[in-house]
Design a protein around this motif. Structure first.
Motif, PDB file in Angstrom:
ATOM      1  N   UNK A   1       0.845  -1.199   0.000  1.00  0.00           N
ATOM      2  CA  UNK A   1       0.000   0.000   0.000  1.00  0.00           C
ATOM      3  C   UNK A   1       0.881   1.250   0.000  1.00  0.00           C
ATOM      4  N   UNK A   2       0.470   2.250  -0.749  1.00  0.00           N
ATOM      5  CA  UNK A   2       1.104   3.565  -0.738  1.00  0.00           C
ATOM      6  C   UNK A   2       0.000   4.601  -0.521  1.00  0.00           C
TER       7      UNK A   2
ATOM      8  N   UNK B   1      -0.690  -0.695  -4.627  1.00  0.00           N
ATOM      9  CA  UNK B   1       0.174  -0.236  -5.722  1.00  0.00           C
ATOM     10  C   UNK B   1      -0.433  -0.537  -7.081  1.00  0.00           C
ATOM     11  N   UNK B   2      -0.979  -1.735  -7.256  1.00  0.00           N
ATOM     12  CA  UNK B   2      -1.511  -2.092  -8.566  1.00  0.00           C
ATOM     13  C   UNK B   2      -2.659  -1.169  -8.986  1.00  0.00           C
ATOM     14  N   UNK B   3      -3.366  -0.580  -8.019  1.00  0.00           N
ATOM     15  CA  UNK B   3      -4.483   0.307  -8.348  1.00  0.00           C
ATOM     16  C   UNK B   3      -4.039   1.722  -8.693  1.00  0.00           C
ATOM     17  N   UNK B   4      -2.782   2.037  -8.420  1.00  0.00           N
ATOM     18  CA  UNK B   4      -2.269   3.358  -8.763  1.00  0.00           C
ATOM     19  C   UNK B   4      -1.969   3.483 -10.254  1.00  0.00           C
ATOM     20  N   UNK B   5      -1.712   2.344 -10.901  1.00  0.00           N
ATOM     21  CA  UNK B   5      -1.370   2.355 -12.327  1.00  0.00           C
ATOM     22  C   UNK B   5      -2.636   2.181 -13.170  1.00  0.00           C
ATOM     23  N   UNK B   6      -2.976   3.205 -13.906  1.00  0.00           N
ATOM     24  CA  UNK B   6      -4.159   3.133 -14.754  1.00  0.00           C
ATOM     25  C   UNK B   6      -3.812   2.703 -16.179  1.00  0.00           C
TER      26      UNK B   6
ATOM     27  N   UNK C   1       8.026   7.562  -4.021  1.00  0.00           N
ATOM     28  CA  UNK C   1       7.318   6.656  -3.120  1.00  0.00           C
ATOM     29  C   UNK C   1       7.193   5.250  -3.711  1.00  0.00           C
ATOM     30  N   UNK C   2       7.032   5.165  -5.042  1.00  0.00           N
ATOM     31  CA  UNK C   2       6.790   3.887  -5.693  1.00  0.00           C
ATOM     32  C   UNK C   2       8.057   3.081  -5.952  1.00  0.00           C
ATOM     33  N   UNK C   3       9.159   3.755  -6.162  1.00  0.00           N
ATOM     34  CA  UNK C   3      10.380   3.079  -6.584  1.00  0.00           C
ATOM     35  C   UNK C   3      10.809   1.909  -5.698  1.00  0.00           C
TER      36      UNK C   3
END
Length: 216
Positions: free
Chosen positions: A150-151, A156-161, A193-195
């Motif tokens: 979670x971020x 995380x997977x839901x942040x990428x559209x 944050x994602x890296x």
């Protein structure tokens, strides 16, 4: 007897050299004979001119049908590979590959950078009929260390559209290198944050035993 042996050796060498030269020119032949819809900015005459200039004088740039510039990035007649910058934001690559029975097929990568680079790949037989191949369908999840992380309270997977994956041929290994550029769509703060949860390494997809296999 020795003279006859020398003749046989010389003849065999000539045949071998001729076969090698014919093979080496295949990628040029397929490129120049390619249907126009696959590279509409260049006619066959433009392709030939670009190749001849590049091979004879080292000149790598030519004006296309629309007044833009195309540039030869790589021409390898041994590895059967061509790479061309078709515009300032697009790239075309062709690779000739062989199955185990020695039949050839053609792989083409088209890449557009607007602004993040993304590619698609297609396959054809030597008559330029499109063929289906089980090339791995890559998603952002293939680069996530743990998609359940979670971020800021969001998985995380839901942040990428969207998915932006860039391909290049690795002709020395009969493969394709895949780079995930999806993270470049985020602002600097979000990227930082994602890296930690995102693999930086490129992925290698090899053509072996007549199939495309992903090497994680």
């Amino acid at each position: 007897m020795k003279a006859e042996l020398k003749k046989i050796i010389c003849f065999s060498f000539v045949i071998l050299l001729a076969g090698f030269n014919l093979q080496a020119q295949n990628v040029i032949k397929y490129f120049t004979d390619m249907p126009g819809y696959l590279l509409p900015s260049m006619e066959s005459s433009h392709k030939l001119e670009l190749i001849e200039n590049y091979q004879k004088t080292g000149k790598d740039t030519l004006e296309n049908l629309f007044g833009g510039k195309v540039r030869m990035l790589e021409l390898d007649t041994v590895s059967q590979h061509i790479s061309i910058s078709t515009t300032s934001v697009s790239r075309f690559e062709m690779q000739i590959l062989e199955r185990s029975d020695k039949t050839k097929f053609i792989a083409i990568i088209n890449t557009v950078c607007g602004p993040v680079c993304s590619s698609y790949i297609h396959f054809f037989d030597t008559e330029w009929q499109k063929i289906r191949m089980d090339f791995p369908e890559l998603t952002n999840q293939h680069w996530m260390k743990n998609e359940e992380e979670m971020v800021d309270g969001v998985k995380i997977e839901n942040l990428f559209q969207s998915t932006f994956i860039e391909f290049h041929f690795n002709s020395m290994m009969n493969g394709v290198v895949a780079r995930n550029n999806s993270i470049e769509m985020f602002d600097t703060e979000t990227k930082e944050k994602l890296m930690p949860y995102f693999r930086k390494e490129n992925m290698l997809i090899l053509f072996e035993n007549n199939t495309w296999n992903r090497k994680d």
